[in-house]
Design a protein around this motif. Structure first.
Motif, PDB file in Angstrom:
ATOM      1  N   SER A 170      48.696  46.382  45.534  1.00  0.00           N
ATOM      2  CA  SER A 170      48.375  47.352  44.486  1.00  0.00           C
ATOM      3  C   SER A 170      47.951  46.600  43.233  1.00  0.00           C
ATOM      4  CB  SER A 170      49.588  48.255  44.185  1.00  0.00           C
ATOM      5  OG  SER A 170      50.668  47.475  43.689  1.00  0.00           O
ATOM      6  N   ILE A 171      47.436  47.327  42.257  1.00  0.00           N
ATOM      7  CA  ILE A 171      47.000  46.713  41.006  1.00  0.00           C
ATOM      8  C   ILE A 171      48.211  46.109  40.304  1.00  0.00           C
ATOM      9  CG2 ILE A 171      46.026  47.212  38.725  1.00  0.00           C
ATOM     10  CD1 ILE A 171      44.338  49.386  40.170  1.00  0.00           C
ATOM     11  N   GLY A 172      48.083  44.824  39.926  1.00  0.00           N
ATOM     12  CA  GLY A 172      49.235  44.109  39.426  1.00  0.00           C
ATOM     13  C   GLY A 172      49.041  43.483  38.058  1.00  0.00           C
ATOM     14  N   VAL A 173      49.931  42.550  37.752  1.00  0.00           N
ATOM     15  CA  VAL A 173      49.988  41.907  36.435  1.00  0.00           C
ATOM     16  C   VAL A 173      48.662  41.249  36.091  1.00  0.00           C
ATOM     17  CG1 VAL A 173      51.086  40.064  35.108  1.00  0.00           C
ATOM     18  CG2 VAL A 173      52.463  41.529  36.589  1.00  0.00           C
ATOM     19  N   LEU A 184      51.900  34.170  37.475  1.00  0.00           N
ATOM     20  CA  LEU A 184      51.461  35.554  37.652  1.00  0.00           C
ATOM     21  C   LEU A 184      50.067  35.780  37.090  1.00  0.00           C
ATOM     22  CD1 LEU A 184      54.713  37.524  36.744  1.00  0.00           C
ATOM     23  CD2 LEU A 184      53.806  37.077  39.023  1.00  0.00           C
ATOM     24  N   TYR A 185      49.638  34.917  36.182  1.00  0.00           N
ATOM     25  CA  TYR A 185      48.338  35.073  35.531  1.00  0.00           C
ATOM     26  C   TYR A 185      47.324  34.060  36.048  1.00  0.00           C
ATOM     27  CZ  TYR A 185      51.000  37.964  32.290  1.00  0.00           C
ATOM     28  OH  TYR A 185      51.795  38.943  31.743  1.00  0.00           O
ATOM     29  N   HIS A 186      47.659  33.368  37.098  1.00  0.00           N
ATOM     30  CA  HIS A 186      46.776  32.320  37.626  1.00  0.00           C
ATOM     31  C   HIS A 186      45.591  32.937  38.359  1.00  0.00           C
ATOM     32  CE1 HIS A 186      45.427  28.651  39.556  1.00  0.00           C
ATOM     33  NE2 HIS A 186      45.560  29.212  40.746  1.00  0.00           N
ATOM     34  N   TYR A 187      44.416  32.347  38.114  1.00  0.00           N
ATOM     35  CA  TYR A 187      43.213  32.741  38.848  1.00  0.00           C
ATOM     36  C   TYR A 187      42.827  31.618  39.801  1.00  0.00           C
ATOM     37  CZ  TYR A 187      38.249  33.304  39.872  1.00  0.00           C
ATOM     38  OH  TYR A 187      37.043  33.381  40.515  1.00  0.00           O
ATOM     39  N   GLY A 188      42.724  31.943  41.074  1.00  0.00           N
ATOM     40  CA  GLY A 188      42.297  30.979  42.084  1.00  0.00           C
ATOM     41  C   GLY A 188      41.006  31.451  42.719  1.00  0.00           C
TER      42      GLY A 188
END
Length: 869
Positions: free
Chosen positions: A493-496, A534-538
């Motif tokens: 689901s849409i998250g942090v 939680l805010y990491h972009y991979g």
């Protein structure tokens, strides 16, 4: 003498100027004459024409179509957008369907010469310079538009404020300047004009829409196939004032469009990427409230219409997936920013109109979805987006849910799910695709933020919203949770991260805040969460070359080995129940064979996730002061854990999977264009294990290991020699013990040796020079053209898909002169060490074992070019 030359040049200059001045009056007179003459023909030309009002007046006289283009719109920017509207079965099966955007370009109309011709130029609005800088003229001169079409001016309107041109040729297949659909979709043919034509043209206040039927034929071998495609072409007038752009930061995953900035003060050109986003702004009267933190409605909300051809039972779930993004926009300061609407009899809606965003439902065997956007390349503004929803998406969802969650969810055990069960899965896919239409890329690193054991927690998964902090990951369903855990939040689901990314890209910062000022503010927002996973972009990587094991498709949790162990426990429980879940009395075992194939590929997926840890790097985009490193090798002990997992689950082939009871009724089944293929278990074992072993021994993986050894030293990292010696010990221990080998043991030795030989042979092949392909020139169905940047979601389960090479977004180059690297020496040394083991034990074991040893000895000697014994 010098003075004489100057005088001569001056005289020549004056002569040329006087000549031009002398021509000025006749040119004007000619144009006036042209207008007067054509005014007389305006009424006679259009006497029998039907006329519709809009951006242009559209005149139809029998089969001829005319645009009446106001002179005020000359030199204005238009976006030319081509979309598929209807297709035949011949290309439907290839995944070309209604709603797909094939090609976009920015164009301008220009009144040419004496006013008797209208030229059409294509513009690439990529370069910019301050108007007062000297370099501005150079930018203008070096980035001119190219003429792609011309129209004869048939008449001026009565007050000479517009010209009338006949436009049939650019829409009926005669010319390809506006629409080259058959090239764009990969057929490479031209329309047959006798079988093509314009169906209708509509004019709206901001755009003109043309529907055409274009026909061609394609010859394959001795067969010629007729192909007719309906194409809708939109001419959309771009905003006079482009939206204030936002610059990209590679620590946040947004689609982008390129922009080059020139100025007199530079010492080099500034290259920036503009993020693609909708123009969300508060109403003028509510801007002070917005800036004080009050949620307000945007002046223009984002509205998605549901295609009326969508089955009625799925509409509420697709709409819910759209509306789920509302909470993300609230993080950006907007309420009711995104809306889902049904098309009603009274709706102000036309599916052909590019101003309307639609979730298009495609009746097709394709099992995919995508979220392309129409973008203003001058600013990155998303003007319109569509979700292409293929009907067979539900097939993929069903296989995933049964394989990954059937053990913990009784509702996921049938060939046909309840409407609610399937509807909830559709809701998650719809939300994912809408994320793309909002400008978001895949965030394949999101799922690594959750500890594996937390995914077994009912309270944690309920609180965090499923399987990952971003719905833009491919974190499908919770295969980690065990039956005793009673976890119910098993769907993404849409998250942090999603709320954070939308706030980062969409929070309004005021009319006077430039893109440069906004970037500094946005960088501060990133810095506030720089070390929070939680805010990491991979970023998404090529499936054929995973570098960062945290950013993989269909993985869950922060440890692939632990996650794989839990997944395999559930898979082992599932295998004995396949027939019961799929086959009713009197039915064939076809569905059972298909589900069995999916189960085998799930085992493959768990091993694949683990392999990525060996020779893997943790990739970051560090900036000064954040304390991060761009390339960090996966810790040595983690790589050893990964190898231990593979020794247990890959080198030793699981009997419970490949000797399952289901084999009495059905082999693993895969559908192909030639019909279902039934794969024998020995063949499946050989193919599956070989592919994984070949990946494990991939040159690029081993070269990355050598790179880290060169930086950190042999003792600090997991080395190539560590890997190969452990593999050899595992694979050839039965040989060293001198006993007869089982069929599976012989298979593993054959696969390991062959993977070494084949990869070493390829390494020594003559290297051919490969040209680099600039990203801007790629054209996959036209989707990589400027201003048209979708993300095709691979919703086909691995069991039923075809492997395709993908381009990695992060180009880490380690493969120059591979044949002279330590990898070549390591592989040959490994083969020689194996040869010695085999020759010492060649006469031990039963006949099958000895024949097996002889075969391997001959193969290795031939490869190493050693004299035969």
């Amino acid at each position: 003498m010098i003075w004489g030359k100057i005088s001569l040049i001056t005289a020549l200059y004056c002569f040329l100027i006087s000549g031009l001045q002398a021509q000025d009056t006749p040119l004007k007179d000619t144009r006036d004459s042209t207008r007067k003459n054509t005014e007389k023909s305006y009424q006679s030309l259009l006497k029998k024409a039907k006329t519709s009002e809009g951006l242009f007046k559209i005149h139809q006289s029998e089969t001829d179509y005319y645009f009446e283009i106001p002179l005020s719109l000359m030199e204005k920017d238009f976006l030319l957008v081509n979309k598929i509207s209807a297709v035949p079965i011949a290309i439907n099966e290839a995944g070309i369907n209604k709603g797909m955007n094939t090609n976009n370009k920015v164009i301008r109309f220009s009144l040419n010469g004496k006013g008797s011709t209208v030229w059409v130029k294509t513009i690439v609005p990529q370069a910019e310079a301050p108007a007062h800088d000297a370099i501005a003229q150079s930018v203008k001169d070096n980035f001119i538009g190219s003429v792609i079409e011309n129209f004869k001016v048939e008449a001026y309107n009565p007050d000479s404020s517009a010209v009338v041109v006949k436009v049939n040729k650019v829409f009926d297949g005669s010319e390809k300047s506006f629409n080259d659909v058959f090239t764009d979709i990969g057929l490479g043919t031209s329309p047959k004009t006798s079988l093509s034509g314009i169906e209708h043209i509509k004019s709206f206040p901001q755009n003109v829409v043309v529907r055409s039927l274009l026909s061609t034929s394609v010859t394959e071998g001795q067969n010629t196939i007729a192909v007719s495609v309906e194409v809708t072409t939109n001419l959309l007038l771009l905003p006079e004032k482009p939206m204030q752009p936002r610059f990209a930061d590679n620590r946040i995953g947004f689609f982008t469009t390129p922009r080059w900035y020139f100025s007199d003060t530079q010492q080099k050109m500034e290259h920036r990427e503009l993020i693609t986003r909708w123009r969300l702004e508060p109403r003028t009267e509510e801007r002070s409230q917005y800036l004080s933190g009050v949620l307000v409605e945007p002046a223009r909300p984002i509205i998605f219409y549901i295609d009326p051809s969508t089955p009625s039972q799925w509409r509420p779930y697709i709409m819910a997936g759209i509306n789920d993004w509302q909470k993300a926009f609230e993080a950006a300061g907007f309420k009711n920013a995104i809306q889902a609407r049904l098309v009603t009899d009274t709706a102000d809606f036309d599916g052909d109109d590019v101003r309307y965003s639609v979730v298009t439902y495609a009746a097709s065997p394709k099992s995919n979805a995508m979220g392309p956007a129409v973008v203003d390349p001058r600013s990155g503004e998303i003007l319109e987006s569509d979700v292409i929803w293929w009907h067979n998406v539900m097939t993929s969802l069903q296989y995933w849910m049964r394989i990954q969650t059937g053990i913990i969810d009784t509702g996921a055990r049938k060939n046909e799910f309840s409407v609610e069960q399937m509807g909830n899965a559709i809701r998650f896919v719809a939300a994912h695709e809408i994320g793309h239409t909002l400008g978001l890329k895949h965030n394949m690193g999101a799922s690594a933020a959750f500890p594996v054991d937390s995914l077994r927690s009912r309270s944690f998964t309920a609180r965090m919203g499923g399987t990952a902090p971003s719905i833009m990951d491919y974190a499908r369903f919770n295969y980690i949770a065990q039956p005793e855990d009673q976890v119910t939040a098993i769907t993404p689901s849409i998250g942090v991260y999603d709320r954070y990314a939308i706030a980062w890209g969409y929070r309004w910062l005021g009319d006077t805040t430039s893109a440069w000022q906004a970037l500094k503010i946005q960088q501060q927002w990133i810095a506030a969460h720089a070390h929070d996973p939680l805010y990491h972009y991979g970023e998404q990587q090529s499936g054929q070359n995973i570098i960062d094991p945290r950013s993989q498709s269909e993985d869950l949790g922060d440890n692939a080995m632990k996650a794989g162990e839990y997944g395999l426990r559930n898979l082992r429980r599932l295998i004995p129940q396949i027939s019961e879940w799929t086959t009713a009395p009197g039915e064939t075992y076809y569905q059972a064979g298909k589900l069995y194939m999916a189960a085998i590929w799930q085992w493959n997926t768990y091993n694949d996730h683990v392999i990525a840890n060996i020779g893997g790097y943790y990739l970051e985009h560090p900036v000064q002061g954040d304390g991060k490193k761009a390339y960090t090798p996966v810790p040595k002990n983690t790589q050893q854990q990964a190898l231990n997992f593979l020794i247990k689950h890959l080198f030793t082939i699981p009997e419970w999977l490949f000797n399952a009871a289901i084999l009495g009724n059905s082999f693993a089944v895969k559908d192909t264009p030639l019909g279902p293929f039934e794969y024998g278990p020995y063949d499946m074992k050989r193919e599956q294990q070989y592919g994984l072993l070949y990946s494990l021994l991939n040159d690029e993986r081993l070269l990355r290991m050598l790179e880290m050894e060169s930086i950190y030293g042999k003792q600090a990292v997991f080395t190539v020699s560590d890997l190969l010696s452990a593999c050899r010990k595992t694979v050839f221990t039965p040989t060293i013990m001198g006993r007869s080998l089982s069929l599976n043991e012989r298979l593993t030795q054959q696969n390991y040796v062959d993977a070494l030989i084949v990869s070493a042979d390829k390494m020594m092949e003559k290297i051919s020079k490969k040209a680099l392909t600039p990203a801007a020139t790629l054209n996959i169905q036209g989707h990589n053209q400027p201003g048209n940047l979708p993300q095709l979601c691979d919703l086909t389960p691995r069991a039923f898909g075809e492997k395709a090479e993908a381009t990695s977004l992060r180009n880490i180059y380690v493969t120059a002169m591979t044949r002279t690297s330590g990898v070549a020496a390591a592989k040959r040394g490994e083969l020689y060490a194996i040869l010695q083991v085999l020759e010492r034990n060649r006469d031990k074991g039963d006949t099958d074992t000895r024949n097996h040893y002889l075969d391997l000895i001959l193969r290795i000697r031939q490869h190493l070019q050693l004299n035969q014994p």
